[in-house]
Design an enzyme around this catalytic site. Structure first.
Site, short mmCIF file in Angstrom:
data_model
loop_
_atom_site.label_atom_id
_atom_site.label_comp_id
_atom_site.label_asym_id
_atom_site.label_seq_id
_atom_site.Cartn_x
_atom_site.Cartn_y
_atom_site.Cartn_z
N HIS A 129 21.83 -21.28 13.36
CA HIS A 129 22.41 -21.72 12.09
C HIS A 129 23.94 -21.79 12.19
CE1 HIS A 129 21.33 -22.05 7.57
NE2 HIS A 129 22.33 -22.87 7.89
N GLU A 166 15.18 -16.44 9.15
CA GLU A 166 16.45 -16.27 9.85
C GLU A 166 16.96 -14.84 9.69
OE1 GLU A 166 19.26 -19.25 8.61
OE2 GLU A 166 17.97 -20.92 9.23
N ALA A 168 19.33 -28.97 8.36
CA ALA A 168 19.34 -28.81 6.91
C ALA A 168 18.82 -27.43 6.52
CB ALA A 168 18.51 -29.92 6.26
N ARG A 169 17.51 -27.29 6.40
CA ARG A 169 16.87 -26.00 6.13
C ARG A 169 15.52 -25.98 6.83
NH1 ARG A 169 21.22 -25.15 4.64
NH2 ARG A 169 21.98 -23.97 2.83
#
Length: 320
Positions: free
Chosen positions: A286, A267, A237-238
């Site tokens: 990611h 990131e 998700a995050r």
């Protein structure tokens, strides 16, 4: 109309110009691609000061009020997806910057989540690397997921899709989120659990909630402490939804069996980050949304939006 300048940000794959027809804009717009992340907000401000249009990829580059203040020429900001927690929407409105988004035809994150689960439990990538390195045979005894319990944090569109995939693999599924009810779980064909029950019972926990101030740090040290020592955590998700320091401690101390992460608080993940040194952690950069099919849609819709906006029309997908 004088020619406009458009910046495409964070095109790590160098695909942006090839998967969409930017020539539709060539009579009005000059396009510049930035393939690498900016080292700082000041670096971003310096590089982007002369651009009227910016195309952002997800939350890779943040747009706080302080950056909007440094971009006096900016008039249109487009982002992939229909939400972006890294954009200060109030600041954009105050500066008169129009914000538009793009849609997905489908979401490729659930299959990647299942891939991380399979890697954690069967070691496919690990054994592949050993075979290519010349190792004689296997060393990893896998775990069968048929009959295990998957705990899903967030049973929205993506979480529900993940539930269907897990059930196809023979897994039992339970779910929790702050607003989830037993009735919604029953409608989705999964069991309802409290947060405490989910982390205590699940063999694998997977995160599928949207990042917001409410969900930041939603999975904390106490939740990880409830997990079985044989359990795994997966986050596609995050990054900030999970307390990364608490997770790092749990993995280093072997309090849980392992984790699979596709997202991180910073990131790209710094090359010296301690996550990179753990043998019970599967890392991907990611990849959840990053398919050529999806990027073709995102960049194609960005071209469509710029075309409409520069002709004086409305943005096809305007963010509030």
């Amino acid at each position: 109309m004088s020619r406009l300048r458009c910046a495409i940000l964070d095109d790590y794959f160098n695909l942006a110009l090839g998967v969409a027809d930017w020539s539709k804009l060539s009579d009005r717009v000059d396009v510049t691609v930035f393939s690498h992340p900016f080292a700082s907000e000041q670096a971003a401000a310096s590089a982007l000061a002369d651009f009227e249009i910016i195309c952002a990829m997800r939350e890779r580059t943040a747009f706080p009020r302080s950056l909007f203040d440094k971009l006096p020429k900016l008039k249109l900001l487009l982002t992939s997806g229909m939400r972006n927690a890294a954009i200060d929407m109030e600041a954009a409105k105050a500066k008169g910057v129009a914000i538009g988004g793009t849609q997905y035809s489908r979401d490729p994150t659930a299959p990647l989540t299942m891939g991380l689960i399979l890697e954690l439990t069967r070691g496919i990538g690990r054994e592949n690397a050993r075979m290519h390195a010349g190792e004689p045979w296997q060393t990893f005894a896998g775990v069968e997921i048929d009959g295990l319990t998957l705990g899903i944090v967030g049973l929205g569109k993506l979480g529900s899709r993940m539930a269907g995939i897990a059930k196809a693999f023979g897994m039992n599924v339970i779910a929790w989120s702050p607003n989830l009810t037993p009735e919604k779980c029953a409608a989705a064909g999964v069991g309802y659990a409290t947060k405490e029950e989910l982390f205590a019972k699940a063999d694998i926990v997977t995160i599928h909630v949207v990042l917001s101030e409410r969900s930041r740090g939603l999975v904390g040290r106490a939740d990880l402490a409830r997990m079985k020592p044989t359990a795994f955590l997966v986050n596609t998700a995050r990054g900030p939804i999970v307390d990364e320091q608490a997770l790092l401690d749990a993995l280093q101390q072997r309090k849980i069996a392992g984790a699979g992460l596709d997202v991180f608080s910073t990131e790209p993940l710094p090359v010296d980050h301690p996550f990179r040194k753990l043998d019970n952690l599967v890392l991907t950069p990611h990849l959840g949304y990053a398919t050529e099919d999806g990027l073709r849609i995102h960049y194609g819709q960005m071209v469509e939006a710029i075309d409409a906006w520069t002709r004086g029309g409305e943005l096809p997908r305007k963010l509030a």
